[in-house]
Design a protein around this motif. Structure first.
Motif, mmCIF file in Angstrom:
data_model
loop_
_atom_site.group_PDB
_atom_site.id
_atom_site.type_symbol
_atom_site.label_atom_id
_atom_site.label_comp_id
_atom_site.label_asym_id
_atom_site.label_seq_id
_atom_site.Cartn_x
_atom_site.Cartn_y
_atom_site.Cartn_z
ATOM 1 N N PHE A 1 0.824 -1.203 0.000
ATOM 2 C CA PHE A 1 0.000 0.000 0.000
ATOM 3 C C PHE A 1 0.858 1.254 0.000
ATOM 4 O O PHE A 1 1.880 1.323 0.674
ATOM 5 C CB PHE A 1 -0.921 -0.001 1.229
ATOM 6 N N ILE A 2 0.396 2.237 -0.756
ATOM 7 C CA ILE A 2 1.096 3.517 -0.841
ATOM 8 C C ILE A 2 0.072 4.629 -0.667
ATOM 9 O O ILE A 2 -0.954 4.634 -1.347
ATOM 10 C CB ILE A 2 1.795 3.689 -2.202
ATOM 11 N N SER A 3 0.353 5.529 0.257
ATOM 12 C CA SER A 3 -0.542 6.681 0.421
ATOM 13 C C SER A 3 0.142 7.929 -0.122
ATOM 14 O O SER A 3 1.366 8.038 -0.096
ATOM 15 C CB SER A 3 -0.922 6.880 1.890
ATOM 16 N N SER A 4 -0.656 8.815 -0.615
ATOM 17 C CA SER A 4 -0.164 10.081 -1.138
ATOM 18 C C SER A 4 -1.252 11.124 -0.963
ATOM 19 O O SER A 4 -2.363 10.807 -0.547
ATOM 20 C CB SER A 4 0.229 9.947 -2.609
ATOM 21 N N ARG A 5 -0.907 12.362 -1.278
ATOM 22 C CA ARG A 5 -1.906 13.412 -1.131
ATOM 23 C C ARG A 5 -1.695 14.470 -2.200
ATOM 24 O O ARG A 5 -0.599 14.653 -2.712
ATOM 25 C CB ARG A 5 -1.844 14.059 0.244
ATOM 26 N N ASP A 6 -2.772 15.170 -2.518
ATOM 27 C CA ASP A 6 -2.742 16.307 -3.422
ATOM 28 C C ASP A 6 -3.372 17.462 -2.660
ATOM 29 O O ASP A 6 -4.603 17.531 -2.527
ATOM 30 C CB ASP A 6 -3.514 15.997 -4.708
ATOM 31 N N GLN B 1 -3.069 3.867 -2.854
ATOM 32 C CA GLN B 1 -2.767 2.963 -3.963
ATOM 33 C C GLN B 1 -2.543 1.575 -3.392
ATOM 34 O O GLN B 1 -1.699 1.394 -2.499
ATOM 35 C CB GLN B 1 -1.515 3.438 -4.706
ATOM 36 N N MET B 2 -3.291 0.606 -3.870
ATOM 37 C CA MET B 2 -3.187 -0.765 -3.385
ATOM 38 C C MET B 2 -2.747 -1.655 -4.545
ATOM 39 O O MET B 2 -3.386 -1.649 -5.605
ATOM 40 C CB MET B 2 -4.529 -1.226 -2.819
ATOM 41 N N ASN B 3 -1.691 -2.391 -4.349
ATOM 42 C CA ASN B 3 -1.119 -3.228 -5.400
ATOM 43 C C ASN B 3 -1.187 -4.701 -5.023
ATOM 44 O O ASN B 3 -1.215 -5.050 -3.846
ATOM 45 C CB ASN B 3 0.324 -2.813 -5.666
ATOM 46 N N PHE B 4 -1.187 -5.543 -6.048
ATOM 47 C CA PHE B 4 -1.188 -6.995 -5.853
ATOM 48 C C PHE B 4 -2.257 -7.408 -4.833
ATOM 49 O O PHE B 4 -1.973 -8.090 -3.856
ATOM 50 C CB PHE B 4 0.196 -7.469 -5.405
ATOM 51 N N LEU B 5 -3.459 -6.970 -5.104
ATOM 52 C CA LEU B 5 -4.548 -7.205 -4.173
ATOM 53 C C LEU B 5 -4.839 -8.689 -3.999
ATOM 54 O O LEU B 5 -4.716 -9.483 -4.947
ATOM 55 C CB LEU B 5 -5.795 -6.456 -4.625
ATOM 56 N N ARG B 6 -5.231 -9.025 -2.767
ATOM 57 C CA ARG B 6 -5.534 -10.400 -2.388
ATOM 58 C C ARG B 6 -6.968 -10.476 -1.898
ATOM 59 O O ARG B 6 -7.517 -9.467 -1.441
ATOM 60 C CB ARG B 6 -4.595 -10.832 -1.260
ATOM 61 N N PRO B 7 -7.578 -11.655 -1.921
ATOM 62 C CA PRO B 7 -8.951 -11.776 -1.402
ATOM 63 C C PRO B 7 -9.077 -11.269 0.034
ATOM 64 O O PRO B 7 -10.111 -10.694 0.401
ATOM 65 C CB PRO B 7 -9.209 -13.277 -1.501
ATOM 66 N N GLU B 8 -8.044 -11.438 0.826
ATOM 67 C CA GLU B 8 -8.117 -10.978 2.215
ATOM 68 C C GLU B 8 -8.056 -9.460 2.353
ATOM 69 O O GLU B 8 -8.229 -8.933 3.459
ATOM 70 C CB GLU B 8 -7.001 -11.609 3.057
ATOM 71 N N ASP B 9 -7.829 -8.761 1.258
ATOM 72 C CA ASP B 9 -7.900 -7.292 1.278
ATOM 73 C C ASP B 9 -9.341 -6.806 1.119
ATOM 74 O O ASP B 9 -9.594 -5.594 1.204
ATOM 75 C CB ASP B 9 -7.052 -6.695 0.154
ATOM 76 N N THR B 10 -10.271 -7.722 0.892
ATOM 77 C CA THR B 10 -11.674 -7.348 0.781
ATOM 78 C C THR B 10 -12.143 -6.702 2.075
ATOM 79 O O THR B 10 -12.012 -7.284 3.152
ATOM 80 C CB THR B 10 -12.531 -8.580 0.468
ATOM 81 N N ALA B 11 -12.676 -5.501 1.959
ATOM 82 C CA ALA B 11 -13.081 -4.743 3.144
ATOM 83 C C ALA B 11 -13.724 -3.440 2.706
ATOM 84 O O ALA B 11 -13.638 -3.051 1.532
ATOM 85 C CB ALA B 11 -11.875 -4.434 4.027
#
Length: 112
Positions: free
Chosen positions: A60-65, A74-84
């Motif tokens: 996970f990567i957070s950023s701001r504007d 930003q969430m990468n390589f998502l897995r079923p356990e990231d469901t939420a």
């Protein structure tokens, strides 16, 4: 009154990437401490990552504007356990354990 509105959640497949947004109104993100949280069915809400600048944690990567008064996850390589349901939250004082403002959440479902 500060309001936070998350967006970007949807159904994705395992391995996909996804970016969530959280826009603040009634205040500016530079004057608050923000974080991303998530809550899976049957589980307690958990802290994901700080949103007070550019941060990276695991996938996970957070950023701001600041100009858009928006923070991103930003969430990468998502897995079923990231469901939420993913929430952003803001607090005035960094030493407070609790957050003062919460968004309504956005649903992320990772499934094939």
């Amino acid at each position: 009154q500060v309001q936070l509105v998350e967006s970007g959640g949807r159904l994705v497949q395992p391995g996909d990437s996804l970016m969530l947004s959280c826009q603040m109104s009634g205040g500016h993100i530079t004057t608050y401490y923000l974080g991303w949280f998530r809550q899976s069915p049957g589980k307690e809400r958990e802290f994901v990552i700080s949103a007070n600048g550019d941060s990276a944690k695991d996938r996970f990567i957070s950023s701001r504007d600041n100009a858009k008064n928006t923070v991103y996850l930003q969430m990468n390589f998502l897995r079923p356990e990231d469901t939420a349901v993913y929430f952003c939250a803001a607090k005035v004082n960094p030493w407070d354990n609790s957050y003062d403002y919460w968004g309504q959440g956005t649903q992320v479902t990772v499934s094939s």
